[in-house]
Design a protein around this motif. Structure first.
Motif, mmCIF file in Angstrom:
data_model
loop_
_atom_site.group_PDB
_atom_site.id
_atom_site.type_symbol
_atom_site.label_atom_id
_atom_site.label_comp_id
_atom_site.label_asym_id
_atom_site.label_seq_id
_atom_site.Cartn_x
_atom_site.Cartn_y
_atom_site.Cartn_z
ATOM 1 N N THR A 293 -2.087 -5.512 4.226
ATOM 2 C CA THR A 293 -2.270 -4.121 3.794
ATOM 3 C C THR A 293 -0.965 -3.345 3.728
ATOM 4 O O THR A 293 -0.704 -2.612 2.765
ATOM 5 N N GLU A 294 -0.102 -3.519 4.737
ATOM 6 C CA GLU A 294 1.124 -2.719 4.770
ATOM 7 C C GLU A 294 2.037 -3.015 3.588
ATOM 8 O O GLU A 294 2.813 -2.155 3.163
ATOM 9 N N LYS A 295 1.930 -4.226 2.999
ATOM 10 C CA LYS A 295 2.764 -4.554 1.849
ATOM 11 C C LYS A 295 2.151 -4.081 0.531
ATOM 12 O O LYS A 295 2.817 -4.091 -0.501
ATOM 13 N N LYS A 296 0.887 -3.665 0.597
ATOM 14 C CA LYS A 296 0.237 -3.114 -0.598
ATOM 15 C C LYS A 296 0.426 -1.604 -0.693
ATOM 16 O O LYS A 296 0.106 -1.005 -1.722
ATOM 17 N N LEU A 297 0.929 -0.985 0.355
ATOM 18 C CA LEU A 297 0.958 0.472 0.410
ATOM 19 C C LEU A 297 1.815 1.104 -0.677
ATOM 20 O O LEU A 297 1.472 2.163 -1.209
ATOM 21 N N LYS A 298 2.958 0.481 -1.032
ATOM 22 C CA LYS A 298 3.837 1.082 -2.046
ATOM 23 C C LYS A 298 3.127 1.195 -3.386
ATOM 24 O O LYS A 298 3.164 2.253 -4.035
ATOM 25 N N ASP B 33 0.151 3.753 -3.035
ATOM 26 C CA ASP B 33 0.565 5.154 -3.021
ATOM 27 C C ASP B 33 1.097 5.605 -4.377
ATOM 28 O O ASP B 33 0.848 6.730 -4.820
ATOM 29 N N SER C 9 -6.736 5.910 6.841
ATOM 30 C CA SER C 9 -5.775 6.048 7.937
ATOM 31 C C SER C 9 -6.210 7.216 8.789
ATOM 32 O O SER C 9 -6.473 8.308 8.286
#
Length: 268
Positions: A43-48, A51, A149
């Motif tokens: 998930t954290e690598k999909k955030l860019k 967003d 979040s």
């Protein structure tokens, strides 16, 4: 409440296609060369890409115009409807069978889980909870974009009371939003009300005939008559604000009379 398994799978397929398109356009992860590889990213690598997608909704129309995944017209229409999401901070008040209750600025939304129930994401014992979310239309329902979040904040009885009032008011006025798609419903999915006017008239007539010599029973019957009168008026037509205020005042006065009498009886 969740989408059907097939719809849940379709939602994420479309979402990962869209985010992969954004990733390729912006060059966030240049080593990712397929939608399948993008979907496997944590998930954290999909955030860019995620967003960027919600900052620039023109990317959705660009995707629809290029249609790099050869989506059907129906699937493209689903994606195009994501151009105007409802986003920001929401309070999740409770989980119901028909959806989880999200509240933002006194607007109340009924939101579906996608593949997993929202209660498994944020359990009921942790509610109310404030979250950042993106709410989207999907086949006549409201869903979120797959990511919530939260904030590690404890909310006291004042916040809970305010949220409960907003929910109760929206429910009473059939203003809980269940869809963003006007062709399926305008603001909410309004259910026809049950016609209980005949039964209320019977109760009202019966109460009018009841007489008592007991001061306590007189006060209790007066409160019952005032409450039934309000229910009967509401069943016959929508009440104007002035009528609601008048009836509410009558109920408050009869309630206070009953409470004063009970206080006197306790002192004796």
């Amino acid at each position: 409440m969740t989408l059907s398994h097939e719809d849940g799978i379709l939602f994420f397929e479309l979402m990962w296609m869209l985010q992969y398109f954004v990733n390729q356009k912006r060059g966030f992860h240049k080593d990712i060369d397929s939608r399948e590889a993008y979907a496997r990213l944590p998930t954290e690598k999909k955030l860019k890409a995620r967003d960027e997608l919600w900052k620039n909704n023109g990317l959705i129309e660009a995707y629809a115009q290029e249609n790099p995944d050869a989506l059907s017209p129906e699937e493209l229409e689903i994606v195009r409807k994501w151009k105007d999401p409802v986003k920001g901070s929401f309070f999740i008040l409770r989980h119901l069978k028909k959806g989880s209750i999200f509240i933002q600025d006194e607007k109340v939304y009924s939101v579906h889980g996608i593949l997993d129930p929202l209660e498994e994401v944020i359990p009921s014992h942790a509610l109310p909870q404030m979250v950042q979310a993106i709410l989207l239309p999907f086949k006549g329902r409201i869903v979120y974009d797959g990511l919530l979040s939260g904030y590690s904040i404890h909310f006291g009885s004042g916040i809970r009371s305010t949220l409960e009032r907003a929910y109760t008011a929206a429910k009473a006025r059939d203003r809980i939003m269940t869809t963003f798609e006007p062709e399926l419903a305008a603001l909410s999915l309004v259910r026809p009300r049950k016609n209980i006017t005949p039964q209320l008239k019977q109760v009202s007539n019966s109460l009018a005939k009841l007489k008592s010599d007991s001061p306590l029973q007189k006060a209790a019957l007066a409160l019952a008559r005032a409450s039934i009168e309000l229910s009967l008026l509401d069943s016959e037509k929508p009440l104007a604000p002035a009528d609601m205020e008048s009836q509410a005042r009558k109920i408050i006065n009869t309630s206070n009379r009953l409470l004063r009498l009970l206080d006197i009886m306790e002192e004796e």
